[in-house]
Design a protein around this motif. Structure first.
Motif, PDB file in Angstrom:
ATOM      1  N   TYR A  12      83.383  60.600 -11.061  1.00 34.29           N
ATOM      2  CA  TYR A  12      83.594  59.222 -10.646  1.00 34.29           C
ATOM      3  C   TYR A  12      83.356  58.277 -11.821  1.00 34.29           C
ATOM      4  N   LEU A  46      87.982  58.292  -8.732  1.00 37.99           N
ATOM      5  CA  LEU A  46      87.590  59.677  -8.492  1.00 37.99           C
ATOM      6  C   LEU A  46      88.639  60.629  -9.044  1.00 37.99           C
ATOM      7  N   GLY A  86      84.524  51.771  -9.678  1.00 43.94           N
ATOM      8  CA  GLY A  86      85.543  51.195  -8.822  1.00 43.94           C
ATOM      9  C   GLY A  86      85.544  51.927  -7.500  1.00 43.94           C
ATOM     10  N   GLY A  87      86.659  51.926  -6.826  1.00 50.86           N
ATOM     11  CA  GLY A  87      86.756  52.639  -5.561  1.00 50.86           C
ATOM     12  C   GLY A  87      87.164  54.078  -5.795  1.00 50.86           C
ATOM     13  N   ALA A  88      87.769  54.662  -4.791  1.00 49.37           N
ATOM     14  CA  ALA A  88      88.161  56.068  -4.915  1.00 49.37           C
ATOM     15  C   ALA A  88      89.268  56.251  -5.929  1.00 49.37           C
ATOM     16  N   ASP A  89      89.869  55.186  -6.402  1.00 47.95           N
ATOM     17  CA  ASP A  89      90.817  55.325  -7.514  1.00 47.95           C
ATOM     18  C   ASP A  89      90.098  55.770  -8.769  1.00 47.95           C
ATOM     19  N   PHE A 108      89.369  64.657  -8.924  1.00 52.97           N
ATOM     20  CA  PHE A 108      88.939  65.902  -8.299  1.00 52.97           C
ATOM     21  C   PHE A 108      89.310  67.114  -9.136  1.00 52.97           C
ATOM     22  N   LEU A 123      80.351  64.121  -7.756  1.00 52.90           N
ATOM     23  CA  LEU A 123      80.223  64.365  -6.328  1.00 52.90           C
ATOM     24  C   LEU A 123      80.677  65.781  -5.986  1.00 52.90           C
ATOM     25  N   ARG A 131      80.268  57.734 -14.140  1.00 47.60           N
ATOM     26  CA  ARG A 131      79.166  57.141 -13.380  1.00 47.60           C
ATOM     27  C   ARG A 131      78.408  58.217 -12.598  1.00 47.60           C
TER      28      ARG A 131
END
Lengths: 114, 112
Positions: free
Chosen positions: B92, B100, B95-98, B102, B34, B31
């Motif tokens: 990303y 993400l 959904g949420g930070a799940d 890194f 960052l 998506r």
């Protein structure tokens, strides 16, 4: 700065002892996360919460449990600490599930297990 | 498994130099990408890139995304000692930070 407070900020503990890290937010954000950061691995998600009493496992959840009894508090517990859990732990929060405004991190908790 | 690779892992330059940090990604249902700056403590948000070819700029920092080649770059011009930090890139997938993933970060040191 986002209102995120982690405690303790630094802790040294012995192998086999239980440890609880606390994350407190004043932003009333629904989503909260615990990450650990290690050299050579970057940031890895341990557990996350999408509401009071709603939690789920992340990438590296073994050996950790979490609880969220209030919107503002998210606790990370190491039931029996091991040396491999020596790390820096970051709490993070986000307002929405779609990260439109990204997530905000706390200042970190440095944990050493000896 | 989603993967984000940053290069170089560390970089030392002199004040005033221009640097380019690289981030390549393999993220299912990608998506956005960052960028964060981390100075010893909490990572702080720099940019979120969603569309290919559109540069985002903030002062001396700029970033661009190439969704065809699956990479992003972060440029810093006229570097200052205050730019010394670890720069994190994250892919990303929703959904949420799940969602993400890194990278390991690039440790940038600016020498006076």
């Amino acid at each position: 700065d986002a209102g995120i407070t982690q405690s303790p900020r630094h802790k040294v503990t012995e192998t086999g002892t239980p440890v609880t890290l606390r994350c407190h937010q004043t932003e009333n954000h629904r989503y909260m996360y615990w990450y650990r950061q290690d050299p050579g691995h970057g940031l890895r998600l341990i557990h996350y919460s999408y509401g009071v009493k709603d939690t789920d496992k992340g990438e590296v959840s073994d050996g950790y449990s979490v609880s969220r009894s209030k919107t503002e508090d998210f606790l990370l517990t190491l039931e029996s600490a091991t040396s491999s859990q020596t790390s820096v732990y970051f709490c993070a929060i986000s307002e929405s599930a779609t990260l439109g405004n990204t997530i905000y991190f706390g200042e970190g908790s440095w944990l050493t297990v000896v | 498994e989603d993967k984000v690779v940053q290069s170089p892992l560390s970089l030392v330059v002199h004040e005033g130099d221009t640097v380019t940090l690289n981030c390549s990604y393999e993220v299912t249902n990608f998506r956005s990408l960052l960028w964060y700056k981390q100075e010893k403590k909490a990572p702080t948000f720099l940019f979120m890139l969603t569309s290919s070819g559109i540069e985002k700029k903030s002062g001396r920092l700029s970033s661009i995304l190439d969704k065809k080649e699956l990479f992003s770059i972060l440029n810093i011009t006229a570097t200052q000692t205050g730019d010394s930090a670890v720069y994190l890139c994250a892919g990303y997938s929703g959904g949420g930070a799940d969602g993400l993933t890194f990278g390991k970060g690039t440790h940038l040191i600016i020498q006076p």
